[in-house]
Design an enzyme around this catalytic site. Sequence first.
Site, PDB file in Angstrom:
ATOM      1  N   TRP A 249       9.261  53.585  50.543  1.00  0.00           N
ATOM      2  CA  TRP A 249       8.318  54.667  50.814  1.00  0.00           C
ATOM      3  C   TRP A 249       7.698  54.503  52.201  1.00  0.00           C
ATOM      4  CZ3 TRP A 249       3.044  54.631  51.864  1.00  0.00           C
ATOM      5  CH2 TRP A 249       2.404  55.875  51.823  1.00  0.00           C
ATOM      6  N   HIS A 250       7.474  53.265  52.599  1.00  0.00           N
ATOM      7  CA  HIS A 250       6.823  53.022  53.884  1.00  0.00           C
ATOM      8  C   HIS A 250       7.732  53.317  55.075  1.00  0.00           C
ATOM      9  CE1 HIS A 250       3.672  50.925  51.570  1.00  0.00           C
ATOM     10  NE2 HIS A 250       2.927  51.149  52.622  1.00  0.00           N
ATOM     11  N   GLY A 251       9.026  53.237  54.899  1.00  0.00           N
ATOM     12  CA  GLY A 251       9.874  53.540  56.042  1.00  0.00           C
ATOM     13  C   GLY A 251      11.345  53.261  55.813  1.00  0.00           C
TER      14      GLY A 251
ATOM     15  N   PHE B 241       4.284  56.777  58.209  1.00  0.00           N
ATOM     16  CA  PHE B 241       4.731  56.647  56.849  1.00  0.00           C
ATOM     17  C   PHE B 241       4.501  57.916  56.053  1.00  0.00           C
ATOM     18  CE2 PHE B 241       2.955  52.280  57.893  1.00  0.00           C
ATOM     19  CZ  PHE B 241       4.138  51.859  58.444  1.00  0.00           C
TER      20      PHE B 241
END
Length: 486
Positions: free
Chosen positions: A323-325, A486
């Site tokens: 989800w963050h990257g 993000f």
Amino acid sequence: MLFNSYFFLFLFLPLALAGWFLLNRCRQYKLAQGFLIGMSLWFYAYYNISFLWVIAGSCIFNYGISALLFRKNTPRSRKLFLAVGCLGNLGALGYFKYCNFFLENVNALFHADFQLKTIILPLGISFFTFQQMSYLIDRCRGEAPHYGLLDYLSFVTFFPSLISGPIVLHAGTVSQFREEALRRFDAESFAKGVMQFTMGLGKKVLLADTLALAVNYGYANIASLDSISGLAVACFYTLELYFDFSGYSDMAIGIGKMFRITIPENFRSPYKAESVKDFWKRWHITLSSFLQTYVYFPLGGSRKGKARTILNTLITFLVSGLWHGANWTFVFWGLLHGIGVAFNSLELVKVRKKWLARALTFAYICAAFVFFRADSLGDGFRIMGRIFSLEYNGSVMALAAAMEPSEIYLVTKALSIAAPGLVGTAQLAVMLVITGICVVVLTQKTTQQQVERKKITFSFTFGLAFLFVWSVLSLSGVSTFVYFNF
């Protein structure tokens, strides 16, 4: 649009507040909601107007599925709409965020030659996608009503939390927009909002942005680092990320209070955590809650034995990493946290000394964030290698020079003329002072606790006023928030 900008502070925010309360005072409630939605979309599109079509399309798609479910609500249709909704949301997120990551890995694995696409990542797409997915899942479970269009758009687009959270859920947000009593100006709520915003602004502008100077230098010059400077870079990034993101959250929550809209707390002294599991009860609380509710529990949570609990924990944290990257560094970071939480859950080792438990947890969190910040896994391991090299080459002085804040420019300039040999010492002293300030701030009560104090003293008020003026004067060196990516 940035919270920490002159345009936002002295034009956009006053205009949004004035319009909201004036229209509500005239009992033009729907018009007030429409005005705030329009201002929120302006806030979102300020950076790139093409992003407007992304969020508009996302809202139309999700609201349309909710409307269809309102017309045809059967067990079969709920399953169908849930599948379509999840595929649509994840498909859009996958295209904008992970398309090139997928193509790069396919090319590497199969020696293919797929051309990478030119895709600009829309700001906050992960946040507003997750918010709408949570609503859609609850709708298909029969746990959420079909809201009116204005209520729905108010929930999704409310500008304080639109780009970088905190992640707000429909149940706690829509009801506030419907409450007429909350649409009247309240001096106490407004004052608390200003206080919380000011503290967040100071965290971001004066601490996070200063720490970022050293961190950026360190990651750009990994080969020149020694053990001390490598450790400093790792610790500085851990501090930078906290002050940056918690500062943004404080500003968002503070703005919400000005509008009398409660946005949930997102940080609760995370670096006081005594385990990795405890850390995730304090760090990015709204994301942790979302993943627990919509990923961990549906997988079975802790109800199917220890082995399955560990697997579910690892899957949840891998999802968090992705989800963050779109980079293996984020996946690895998620894996490290999954392992840490799973290890804590097994309770194999108990550290009885609180200070030691906190120190060990901070060290683990710090090491994991090394990879979170790195451009590649190789760079992350190189930083760790420099930390454990036990070498000293004086590179900490170069790190201190890179971290020099603009406020002492005249001092170091004068020293460079009068006593050049003292410039490095002065820069190192300033770096140590900044580090000390960061440590002191971390040991204090949370921003929320300070804002809710029973007695507001003159010294506290004067300190906040000084902090606001200093932060505003430092906006010329403005940088974007880390979590915008993000």
